[in-house]
Design a protein around this motif. Structure first.
Motif: not given
Length: 154
Positions: A69-89
């Motif tokens: 439920g994180i609340r952000i206001d993306p005005v451009a691309a959002v980048v997600v970094v996680a421990d593994d690729d499946a979680r990031a996606l």
């Protein structure tokens, strides 16, 4: 008449089926793809979806910690970094679903890949780095140039 209707319905169904995946705003990107995508326009925010232990051992500067439920206001691309690729996606897809029309990139390779992308983007000026540039003495005069600018390789 009925055959024409069925053909028309199949064409519409095929069109919807083909275009739906193309509108997906979340994608897994490797280092090279991220460098190219973010060179023109930097991301608005970086979401850190790693475990607490990983975040504490190796923090990402200016990253927002992911929570449901994180609340952000993306005005451009959002980048997600996680421990593994499946979680990031998975997190990128949740963010893209919450913000239709916005792009979310999941970093393939985790924090190592992201740090490589950040250092590459910040090290190279837009348009690339000049190898050699000669400042002419005068465009009408003959002879050697007064100054030469050379960029030393790293």
């Amino acid at each position: 008449m009925r055959a024409k209707f069925i053909i028309h319905a199949l064409i519409v169904a095929t069109f919807i089926g083909v275009t739906a995946p193309a509108q997906a705003a979340a994608s897994l990107r490797n280092e090279t793809q991220l460098k190219l995508a973010l060179r023109a326009s930097p991301p608005c925010c970086v979401i850190d979806a790693r475990s607490d232990a990983q975040r504490q051992s190796r923090a990402i500067a200016e990253a927002l910690v992911y929570r449901e439920g994180i609340r952000i206001d993306p005005v451009a691309a959002v980048v997600v970094v996680a421990d593994d690729d499946a979680r990031a996606l998975s997190v990128a897809e949740k963010i893209a679903a919450a913000h239709p029309g916005k792009t979310a990139f999941a970093v393939e390779g985790g924090v190592d890949a992201w740090e490589s992308v950040v250092s590459a983007i910040s090290a190279e000026p837009p348009g690339g780095r000049a190898v050699q540039f000669v400042i002419p003495k005068n465009t009408c005069e003959q002879g050697p140039a007064l100054q030469q600018l050379r960029t030393a390789p790293k």
